[in-house]
Design an enzyme around this catalytic site. Structure first.
Site, mmCIF file in Angstrom:
data_model
loop_
_atom_site.group_PDB
_atom_site.id
_atom_site.type_symbol
_atom_site.label_atom_id
_atom_site.label_comp_id
_atom_site.label_asym_id
_atom_site.label_seq_id
_atom_site.Cartn_x
_atom_site.Cartn_y
_atom_site.Cartn_z
ATOM 1 N N HIS A 156 -15.537 1.268 7.369
ATOM 2 C CA HIS A 156 -15.249 -0.003 6.687
ATOM 3 C C HIS A 156 -16.499 -0.873 6.615
ATOM 4 O O HIS A 156 -17.277 -0.935 7.568
ATOM 5 C CB HIS A 156 -14.138 -0.764 7.414
ATOM 6 C CG HIS A 156 -12.821 -0.055 7.352
ATOM 7 N ND1 HIS A 156 -11.937 -0.205 6.306
ATOM 8 C CD2 HIS A 156 -12.275 0.869 8.189
ATOM 9 C CE1 HIS A 156 -10.887 0.576 6.510
ATOM 10 N NE2 HIS A 156 -11.075 1.241 7.635
ATOM 11 N N CYS B 283 -4.843 6.071 8.381
ATOM 12 C CA CYS B 283 -4.274 5.135 7.398
ATOM 13 C C CYS B 283 -3.316 4.219 8.152
ATOM 14 O O CYS B 283 -2.281 4.678 8.661
ATOM 15 C CB CYS B 283 -3.538 5.900 6.309
ATOM 16 S SG CYS B 283 -2.824 4.829 5.039
ATOM 17 N N ASN C 140 -6.213 10.389 -0.143
ATOM 18 C CA ASN C 140 -6.350 9.305 -1.118
ATOM 19 C C ASN C 140 -5.947 9.785 -2.508
ATOM 20 O O ASN C 140 -5.768 10.995 -2.737
ATOM 21 C CB ASN C 140 -7.806 8.818 -1.134
ATOM 22 C CG ASN C 140 -8.214 8.128 0.159
ATOM 23 O OD1 ASN C 140 -7.557 7.188 0.610
ATOM 24 N ND2 ASN C 140 -9.289 8.613 0.770
ATOM 25 N N ASN D 6 -11.969 5.663 10.333
ATOM 26 C CA ASN D 6 -12.499 5.741 8.966
ATOM 27 C C ASN D 6 -13.431 4.551 8.752
ATOM 28 O O ASN D 6 -13.348 3.554 9.439
ATOM 29 C CB ASN D 6 -11.347 5.778 7.949
ATOM 30 C CG ASN D 6 -10.478 4.522 8.001
ATOM 31 O OD1 ASN D 6 -10.513 3.743 8.957
ATOM 32 N ND2 ASN D 6 -9.707 4.298 6.964
ATOM 33 N N ASN E 86 -1.470 1.413 7.138
ATOM 34 C CA ASN E 86 -0.163 1.169 6.505
ATOM 35 C C ASN E 86 0.644 2.467 6.475
ATOM 36 O O ASN E 86 1.874 2.451 6.611
ATOM 37 C CB ASN E 86 -0.361 0.638 5.085
ATOM 38 C CG ASN E 86 -0.926 -0.772 5.098
ATOM 39 O OD1 ASN E 86 -0.440 -1.645 5.804
ATOM 40 N ND2 ASN E 86 -1.963 -1.001 4.322
ATOM 41 N N ASN F 106 0.892 -1.184 0.000
ATOM 42 C CA ASN F 106 0.000 0.000 0.000
ATOM 43 C C ASN F 106 0.913 1.212 0.000
ATOM 44 O O ASN F 106 1.506 1.553 1.030
ATOM 45 C CB ASN F 106 -0.867 -0.078 1.250
ATOM 46 C CG ASN F 106 -1.969 0.960 1.325
ATOM 47 O OD1 ASN F 106 -2.438 1.215 2.437
ATOM 48 N ND2 ASN F 106 -2.414 1.543 0.223
ATOM 49 N N GLU G 216 -10.653 0.420 -1.770
ATOM 50 C CA GLU G 216 -10.571 1.540 -0.842
ATOM 51 C C GLU G 216 -11.354 2.761 -1.311
ATOM 52 O O GLU G 216 -11.338 3.097 -2.506
ATOM 53 C CB GLU G 216 -9.111 1.966 -0.633
ATOM 54 C CG GLU G 216 -8.366 1.107 0.362
ATOM 55 C CD GLU G 216 -7.128 1.781 0.885
ATOM 56 O OE1 GLU G 216 -7.107 3.020 1.015
ATOM 57 O OE2 GLU G 216 -6.144 1.062 1.155
ATOM 58 N N GLY H 74 -8.378 -1.343 7.340
ATOM 59 C CA GLY H 74 -9.306 -2.377 6.868
ATOM 60 C C GLY H 74 -9.025 -3.721 7.511
ATOM 61 O O GLY H 74 -9.944 -4.430 7.937
ATOM 62 N N CYS I 261 -4.595 -2.767 3.263
ATOM 63 C CA CYS I 261 -5.294 -1.681 3.967
ATOM 64 C C CYS I 261 -5.213 -1.993 5.458
ATOM 65 O O CYS I 261 -5.800 -2.985 5.916
ATOM 66 C CB CYS I 261 -6.742 -1.597 3.507
ATOM 67 S SG CYS I 261 -7.700 -0.311 4.324
#
Ligand code: API
Length: 289
Positions: free
Chosen positions: A174, A83, A74, A172, A85, A22, A223, A235, A232
């Site tokens: 999911h 985020c 993004n 965020n 990663n 990622n 994503e 995620g 992700c």
């Protein structure tokens, strides 16, 4: 490089990094002059033909409340709350480049201040364990208009197809979908429709998950704002929580993503999710700003 008037054109240094494939373009805001229009910079540098190429842009900035601040955009220019990663790579960059004195780094994000501990190899960070905080599970916290106390194995109609979803926010949003096989038809066909589905007013990241055993899964990800990515982290954290909520997996799992593996645990003790995975610096360059 000089301009026609002989002035030295300003260039912005960047570093390309990835966490389990990622990949993002990172800019050190402690030293670089950043343009005002960040969404368009994110779109430009992320372009894999006309730019550097990446899933988005991540800024490493000074913070009043932590060692550093992370802002994440993004590939479409939209800013996200967190985020997973990305934060591992921010921790690697901060320690390796002297922005953080210790390998335990506190990072200010739009999802709160998170703490991460870096593992070193030959004096450089190669793996990072992040305390991702507690999952948010009520519909308004996701956010989603789907009903109930929590969204667990809830059916969503997507253009006539019934999709069973479990929704988790890690700061965020999911939407986790457990499947027998994460085919292109599902990921590339259903992913974009769920991303912008009316039940997700702020959009959503979609994880398609094959359960290999109670302690091992395989994940493909569509994503929000970036399309299919090779991993992700938020995620994978949401998948860990959804696996427990639906009775499919144990609290500690190994998640195989296209770009690499992540280790996750949703603690029964403090209710927090912890994610461990790689952080890699690939190359640095200059961007004409
Ligand atoms: N696309 C996500 C942000 C990046 C998350 C992902 N790359 C990670 O590692 O957590 C969103 O709009 O919420």
């Amino acid at each position: 490089m000089t301009t026609p008037t002989g002035c030295e054109a300003k260039r912005m240094r960047f570093t390309k990094m990835h966490g389990a494939g990622n990949d993002y373009v990172y800019v050190n805001g402690f030293s670089e002059q950043l343009p005002d229009e960040l969404p368009s910079l994110a779109r430009a540098v992320s372009d894999r033909r006309f730019g550097v190429g990446g899933d988005g842009l991540i800024l490493i900035l000074p913070s009043d409340t932590a060692d550093v601040r992370m802002r994440m955009f993004n590939a479409d220019g939209s800013e996200a709350e967190m985020c997973g990663n990305g934060i591992r790579c921010v921790v690697k960059y901060a320690y390796d480049h002297g922005l953080a004195p210790q390998p335990v780094v506190r990072v200010e994000t739009l999802a709160g201040v998170l703490t991460a501990e870096a593992a070193l190899h030959d004096g450089k960070v190669d793996r990072v364990r992040v305390d991702m905080g507690e999952p948010r599970l009520s519909p308004p916290q996701i956010p989603t208009t789907l009903g109930g106390e929590q969204v667990i194995n809830t059916t969503i109609d997507v253009d006539g197809r019934s999709v069973e979803a479990t929704c988790v926010s890690m700061g965020n949003p999911h939407c986790v979908v457990f499947v027998d096989s994460a085919t292109d038809d599902l990921v590339l066909g259903l992913g974009p429709k769920l991303e912008k589905h009316a039940v997700f007013p702020e959009g959503v990241n979609v994880e398609f998950v094959e359960v290999l055993s109670p302690t091992e899964v395989r994940q493909r990800t569509w994503e929000r704002g970036s399309g299919e990515t090779w991993a992700c982290g938020t995620g994978a954290s949401a998948v860990c929580v959804a696996g427990v909520l639906t009775g499919r997996t144990e609290r500690r799992i190994l998640n195989h993503l296209i770009g690499g593996d992540l280790e996750l645990e949703w603690s029964a003790g403090d209710g927090r999710v912890r994610m461990t995975g790689p952080a890699v610096e690939v190359f640095s360059g200059e961007w004409p700003s």
